[in-house]
Design an enzyme around this catalytic site. Structure first.
Site, PDB file in Angstrom:
ATOM      1  N   ASP A  10      -6.208 -33.263 -24.065  1.00  0.00           N
ATOM      2  CA  ASP A  10      -5.123 -32.297 -24.202  1.00  0.00           C
ATOM      3  C   ASP A  10      -3.864 -33.079 -24.593  1.00  0.00           C
ATOM      4  O   ASP A  10      -3.794 -34.306 -24.419  1.00  0.00           O
ATOM      5  CB  ASP A  10      -4.926 -31.587 -22.857  1.00  0.00           C
ATOM      6  CG  ASP A  10      -3.697 -30.727 -22.824  1.00  0.00           C
ATOM      7  OD1 ASP A  10      -3.536 -29.872 -23.709  1.00  0.00           O
ATOM      8  OD2 ASP A  10      -2.866 -30.933 -21.910  1.00  0.00           O
ATOM      9  N   ASP A  12       0.090 -31.737 -24.370  1.00  0.00           N
ATOM     10  CA  ASP A  12       1.247 -31.553 -23.486  1.00  0.00           C
ATOM     11  C   ASP A  12       0.844 -31.688 -22.022  1.00  0.00           C
ATOM     12  O   ASP A  12      -0.095 -31.037 -21.554  1.00  0.00           O
ATOM     13  CB  ASP A  12       1.873 -30.174 -23.735  1.00  0.00           C
ATOM     14  CG  ASP A  12       2.365 -30.026 -25.163  1.00  0.00           C
ATOM     15  OD1 ASP A  12       3.449 -30.531 -25.461  1.00  0.00           O
ATOM     16  OD2 ASP A  12       1.632 -29.424 -25.976  1.00  0.00           O
ATOM     17  N   GLY A  45      -3.756 -26.591 -27.267  1.00  0.00           N
ATOM     18  CA  GLY A  45      -3.345 -25.208 -27.469  1.00  0.00           C
ATOM     19  C   GLY A  45      -2.458 -25.060 -28.690  1.00  0.00           C
ATOM     20  O   GLY A  45      -2.243 -23.948 -29.177  1.00  0.00           O
ATOM     21  N   LYS A 174     -11.337 -24.092 -25.212  1.00  0.00           N
ATOM     22  CA  LYS A 174     -11.500 -25.472 -25.678  1.00  0.00           C
ATOM     23  C   LYS A 174     -12.945 -25.963 -25.527  1.00  0.00           C
ATOM     24  O   LYS A 174     -13.407 -26.789 -26.330  1.00  0.00           O
ATOM     25  CB  LYS A 174     -10.541 -26.404 -24.939  1.00  0.00           C
ATOM     26  CG  LYS A 174      -9.073 -26.169 -25.261  1.00  0.00           C
ATOM     27  CD  LYS A 174      -8.181 -27.172 -24.551  1.00  0.00           C
ATOM     28  CE  LYS A 174      -6.704 -26.940 -24.811  1.00  0.00           C
ATOM     29  NZ  LYS A 174      -5.844 -27.959 -24.177  1.00  0.00           N
ATOM     30  N   ASP A 197      -4.556 -30.878 -18.007  1.00  0.00           N
ATOM     31  CA  ASP A 197      -3.658 -30.610 -16.874  1.00  0.00           C
ATOM     32  C   ASP A 197      -3.431 -29.141 -16.559  1.00  0.00           C
ATOM     33  O   ASP A 197      -2.914 -28.819 -15.496  1.00  0.00           O
ATOM     34  CB  ASP A 197      -2.284 -31.255 -17.135  1.00  0.00           C
ATOM     35  CG  ASP A 197      -1.498 -30.519 -18.196  1.00  0.00           C
ATOM     36  OD1 ASP A 197      -0.363 -30.071 -17.911  1.00  0.00           O
ATOM     37  OD2 ASP A 197      -1.997 -30.373 -19.319  1.00  0.00           O
ATOM     38  N   SER A 198      -3.777 -28.223 -17.467  1.00  0.00           N
ATOM     39  CA  SER A 198      -3.424 -26.818 -17.269  1.00  0.00           C
ATOM     40  C   SER A 198      -4.652 -25.922 -17.313  1.00  0.00           C
ATOM     41  O   SER A 198      -5.766 -26.374 -17.600  1.00  0.00           O
ATOM     42  CB  SER A 198      -2.412 -26.369 -18.332  1.00  0.00           C
ATOM     43  OG  SER A 198      -1.190 -27.063 -18.175  1.00  0.00           O
ATOM     44  N   ASN A 200      -5.624 -23.879 -19.467  1.00  0.00           N
ATOM     45  CA  ASN A 200      -6.343 -23.859 -20.743  1.00  0.00           C
ATOM     46  C   ASN A 200      -7.243 -25.078 -20.934  1.00  0.00           C
ATOM     47  O   ASN A 200      -7.945 -25.172 -21.937  1.00  0.00           O
ATOM     48  CB  ASN A 200      -5.386 -23.688 -21.929  1.00  0.00           C
ATOM     49  CG  ASN A 200      -4.399 -24.826 -22.085  1.00  0.00           C
ATOM     50  OD1 ASN A 200      -4.315 -25.737 -21.251  1.00  0.00           O
ATOM     51  ND2 ASN A 200      -3.630 -24.780 -23.152  1.00  0.00           N
TER      52      ASN A 200
END
Length: 247
Positions: A10, A12, A45, A174, A197-198, A200
């Site tokens: 990922d 961000d 994303g 993803k 980290d999130s 998504n």
């Protein structure tokens, strides 16, 4: 090294520092992984255009990659391998819901030209919609929007932070995008390490042979991960890669 063939990152809150850059330690770790025969790819994303392309060039990444939370999958040489769009009638539903709740919204569309900031409902059919996003400072508003969308059963709901919701067509995430990447590379999910980290990132962290949550990850992400590395401001990606290569 446990037979790892691909590390999916990922951006961000994961590969990127809080200032939006890639640290020297993370760059060195990516170079070391590739020298060891482990490819590195991006699963973001974000759309392809702009930051994703620039980072791929800077880091000399050549593997297929995933954008728009799985809305598009690209070959290493830039061909679109897969694309999953929101239906225009669903975008109208999402647009009206933003207006009902007074939420700020943003969009991702196929192609370089984004819709105007003051999008009118009668312009929705002019674009091919990959993703729709909401932002609101009040978590109660976000929870109400989430519940309404979940009840419809037509959407994949995630976020890239606690103050937003990201919406793709149902089943588009993803993990699905990385499955296509694996098919292109001739490798198996068991040979993939996914780091994020999130919300998504949850699907790919569950799907991969090894899923790693960042130290700054949401609690839901840490709960499904096989391990937790340092935070993005602590070069957590570099720590994770060192752990993989030195095992």
């Amino acid at each position: 090294m446990a037979g790892w063939k691909l590390i999916a990152l990922d951006l961000d809150g994961t590969l990127l520092c809080t200032d939006g850059t890639v640290s020297a330690a993370n760059r060195r770790a990516i170079e070391r992984a590739r020298r060891a025969g482990v490819e590195v790819t991006i699963a973001s994303g974000r759309q392809r255009w702009g930051l994703v392309e620039r980072l791929r060039d800077e880091l000399a990444l050549t593997a297929p990659f995933v954008t728009a939370n799985g809305g598009q999958v690209w070959s290493g040489d830039g061909r679109c391998l897969e694309q999953h769009l929101l239906a225009p009638e669903d975008v109208r539903t999402l647009y009206r819901l933003a207006r009902t709740y007074g939420a700020y919204y943003w969009t991702s569309v196929a192609g370089r030209q984004p819709p105007p900031a003051g999008l009118r409902e009668d312009e929705i059919d002019h674009y091919a919609w990959l993703k729709f996003g909401y932002f609101h400072e009040d978590p109660r508003v976000l929870a109400a929007i989430w519940d309404e969308l979940a009840a419809l059963g037509r959407f994949e709901l995630t976020n890239s932070g606690p103050d937003n919701i990201e919406v793709n067509p149902a089943g588009v995430n993803k993990a699905r995008g990385l499955a296509r990447v694996c098919a292109e590379m001739g490798i198996d999910a068991s040979q993939v390490v996914a780091i994020g980290d999130s919300l998504n990132d949850v699907a790919m962290i569950r799907w991969a042979g090894k899923g790693i949550a960042m130290g700054n990850a949401a609690p839901e992400v840490k709960r499904v991960a096989d391990g937790v590395t340092g935070a993005c401001w602590e070069d957590g990606v570099a720590q994770a890669i060192a752990g993989l290569l030195d095992a």
